[in-house]
Design an enzyme around this catalytic site. Structure first.
Site, short mmCIF file in Angstrom:
data_model
loop_
_atom_site.label_atom_id
_atom_site.label_comp_id
_atom_site.label_asym_id
_atom_site.label_seq_id
_atom_site.Cartn_x
_atom_site.Cartn_y
_atom_site.Cartn_z
N ILE A 195 1.41 -7.10 -5.37
CA ILE A 195 2.74 -6.13 -5.19
C ILE A 195 2.40 -4.90 -4.14
CG2 ILE A 195 3.76 -6.39 -8.33
CD1 ILE A 195 1.67 -3.99 -8.54
N THR A 196 3.12 -4.18 -3.83
CA THR A 196 3.36 -2.64 -3.49
C THR A 196 3.57 -1.66 -4.88
OG1 THR A 196 5.39 -3.30 -2.68
CG2 THR A 196 3.29 -4.26 -1.74
N ASP A 239 3.75 1.30 -2.18
CA ASP A 239 3.83 3.07 -0.88
C ASP A 239 3.79 4.34 -1.36
OD1 ASP A 239 3.37 -0.28 -0.33
OD2 ASP A 239 4.93 0.12 1.04
N GLY A 281 0.31 4.92 4.20
CA GLY A 281 0.88 4.46 3.10
C GLY A 281 0.56 3.56 1.82
N TYR A 341 -3.06 -0.85 -1.01
CA TYR A 341 -2.41 -2.41 -0.83
C TYR A 341 -3.38 -2.59 -0.29
CZ TYR A 341 -0.11 -5.68 0.41
OH TYR A 341 0.94 -7.37 1.07
N PRO A 387 -1.08 -12.38 5.70
CA PRO A 387 0.27 -13.46 6.66
C PRO A 387 0.72 -11.15 7.51
CG PRO A 387 0.79 -13.70 4.57
CD PRO A 387 -0.50 -13.39 4.99
N GLY A 388 1.40 -11.37 8.53
CA GLY A 388 2.13 -10.26 9.39
C GLY A 388 3.26 -9.80 8.06
N TYR A 389 4.62 -9.18 8.87
CA TYR A 389 5.25 -9.18 8.30
C TYR A 389 6.19 -10.46 8.41
CZ TYR A 389 4.50 -4.07 8.13
OH TYR A 389 3.72 -3.06 7.13
N ILE A 390 6.44 -10.69 7.03
CA ILE A 390 7.43 -11.86 6.13
C ILE A 390 9.09 -11.65 6.26
CG2 ILE A 390 7.29 -14.38 5.97
CD1 ILE A 390 5.23 -13.62 7.74
N1 CAA Z 1 3.43 3.83 11.56
C1 CAA Z 1 2.99 4.98 11.62
N2 CAA Z 1 3.63 5.68 11.18
C2 CAA Z 1 4.28 5.59 9.99
C3 CAA Z 1 5.06 4.33 9.47
C4 CAA Z 1 4.73 3.61 10.45
N3 CAA Z 1 4.97 2.03 9.82
N4 CAA Z 1 5.28 4.60 8.58
C5 CAA Z 1 5.48 5.92 8.31
N5 CAA Z 1 4.80 6.55 9.50
C6 CAA Z 1 4.78 8.38 9.03
C7 CAA Z 1 6.14 9.17 9.39
O1 CAA Z 1 6.39 8.69 10.55
C8 CAA Z 1 6.10 10.11 9.12
O2 CAA Z 1 4.63 10.98 9.90
P1 CAA Z 1 5.64 12.95 9.83
O3 CAA Z 1 5.01 13.22 8.84
O4 CAA Z 1 4.47 12.54 11.63
O5 CAA Z 1 6.59 12.76 10.65
C9 CAA Z 1 4.80 10.24 7.50
O6 CAA Z 1 4.32 8.69 7.80
C10 CAA Z 1 5.29 10.19 6.69
O7 CAA Z 1 6.37 9.46 6.62
P2 CAA Z 1 8.09 9.50 4.87
O8 CAA Z 1 7.93 11.05 5.56
O9 CAA Z 1 8.32 8.09 5.51
O10 CAA Z 1 7.27 9.87 3.96
P3 CAA Z 1 7.97 8.99 2.54
O11 CAA Z 1 6.81 9.53 1.89
O12 CAA Z 1 8.83 9.33 2.22
O13 CAA Z 1 7.16 7.84 2.70
C11 CAA Z 1 6.25 5.49 3.65
C12 CAA Z 1 6.20 7.16 3.60
C13 CAA Z 1 6.12 5.17 1.76
C14 CAA Z 1 4.99 5.27 4.24
C15 CAA Z 1 7.19 5.45 4.72
O14 CAA Z 1 7.13 5.63 5.50
C16 CAA Z 1 7.17 3.59 4.09
O15 CAA Z 1 8.03 3.04 3.16
N6 CAA Z 1 6.42 2.44 5.13
C17 CAA Z 1 6.34 1.38 5.28
C18 CAA Z 1 5.16 1.36 5.00
C19 CAA Z 1 5.23 -0.05 5.03
O16 CAA Z 1 4.87 -0.91 5.87
N7 CAA Z 1 4.63 -1.16 3.79
C20 CAA Z 1 4.17 -2.63 3.90
C21 CAA Z 1 5.48 -3.37 2.75
S1 CAA Z 1 5.69 -5.31 3.20
C22 CAA Z 1 3.60 -5.39 2.67
O17 CAA Z 1 2.94 -4.98 2.33
C23 CAA Z 1 3.24 -6.78 2.97
C24 CAA Z 1 2.71 -7.38 4.02
O18 CAA Z 1 1.74 -6.78 3.51
C25 CAA Z 1 3.15 -6.99 5.31
#
Ligand code: CAA
Length: 249
Positions: free
Chosen positions: A93-94, A96, A151, A155, A185-188
């Site tokens: 699960i995530t 985030d 985030g 995880y 895996p990367g992003y699937i």
């Molecule tokens: N790379 C770099 N910076 C990032 C980023 C990323 N992928 N995602 C967010 N940020 C930065 C934003 O630009 C922001 O920067 P500033 O404060 O300088 O503006 C800061 O992080 C906070 O971002 P948010 O304003 O969006 O803040 P939030 O609290 O609303 O959300 C978060 C934060 C939860 C991390 C949201 O941005 C998010 O969901 N990001 C994606 C996280 C992610 O990639 N999760 C993977 C899920 S899939 C998975 O996990 C499967 C797998 O194995 C690959």
């Protein structure tokens, strides 16, 4: 693949995107595939759909974060289907959120579902594998366990921990016919990734993937099938990246 293969393969988190693709592929390979689930209604619909598509896959309920519940599930599988020869620790699960906003609950939920689960499931099948002199443990980690992700302190920590587990157990059982490997895996294209805000996918994630696309679930399932096979018997303690070039090292 040998079509008379009657080895039993258990995929945890079977009803998710990756789990479904893995179950289908292992079924096509000739394994007797059993899946684990937590949500009964989703599981019922999933099984109906699988049946309609020609996949006969029995499902067993357990919260993989619960050691006792997993033990009970493994006993049920052994009694109804047979001992587990291939275990794919796929459930995850995530929750985030940047660390400043992360609750203790979000930390614990992710660590117990993604990392404790690997101990819980593997611990209950390892003795049998040693007795029978064959086993395949495949741990589904993540690119974000290898390189970190904004985030995902919870995880990434859990997913990195999985590979530490893989390496140690691989050494412990290397002379018992059991291999233990990690897939990262990367992003699937799964619901987990689709839950990420669209602008983050477009602006932050896709530009970082040299192939310029998300991976397909069947691409990960193909790697699971490879590592499960008899012929992959000299591969152990490895971590296979499958991420479209997002993280090369
Ligand atoms: N790379 C770099 N910076 C990032 C980023 C990323 N992928 N995602 C967010 N940020 C930065 C934003 O630009 C922001 O920067 P500033 O404060 O300088 O503006 C800061 O992080 C906070 O971002 P948010 O304003 O969006 O803040 P939030 O609290 O609303 O959300 C978060 C934060 C939860 C991390 C949201 O941005 C998010 O969901 N990001 C994606 C996280 C992610 O990639 N999760 C993977 C899920 S899939 C998975 O996990 C499967 C797998 O194995 C690959």
């Amino acid at each position: 693949m040998d079509k008379n293969n009657k080895r039993v393969a258990l995929v945890t988190g079977a009803t998710g995107g990756l789990g479904t693709a893995m179950c289908k592929k292992l079924h096509e390979d000739g394994y007797r595939v059993v899946g684990n689930y937590r949500n009964a209604e989703k599981a019922r619909q999933w099984q109906e759909k699988m049946k309609a598509e020609g996949y006969d896959i029995e499902l067993f309920e357990a919260d993989v974060a619960d050691f006792e519940a997993v033990g009970k599930m493994i006993k049920e599988i052994e009694a109804k289907v047979g001992p587990v020869d291939i275990l794919v620790n796929n459930a995850g699960i995530t929750r985030d959120g940047v660390l400043r906003k992360m609750t203790l609950e979000a930390w614990r939920e992710v660590l117990s579902s993604n990392l404790d689960s690997v101990f819980n499931c593997t611990r209950h099948v390892i003795e049998g594998m040693i007795e029978r002199g064959f086993g395949r443990i495949i741990n589904i980690s993540s690119v974000n366990g290898q390189r970190g992700q904004v985030g995902q302190c919870n995880y990434s920590a859990a997913k990195a921990g999985m590979h530490g587990f893989t390496k140690s157990l691989a050494m412990e059982v290397a002379n018992k016919g059991i291999t233990v490997n990690t897939i990262s895996p990367g992003y699937i294209m799964t619901d987990m990734v689709k839950a990420i805000p669209e602008n983050i996918i477009k602006e932050k994630i896709l530009p970082g993937i040299p192939m310029g696309r998300l991976g397909g679930t069947e691409e990960v399932a193909f790697l699971v099938s490879f590592l499960a096979s008899e012929k992959a018997s000299f591969i152990t303690g490895a971590n296979y990246a499958i991420n479209g070039g997002q993280h090369v090292y």
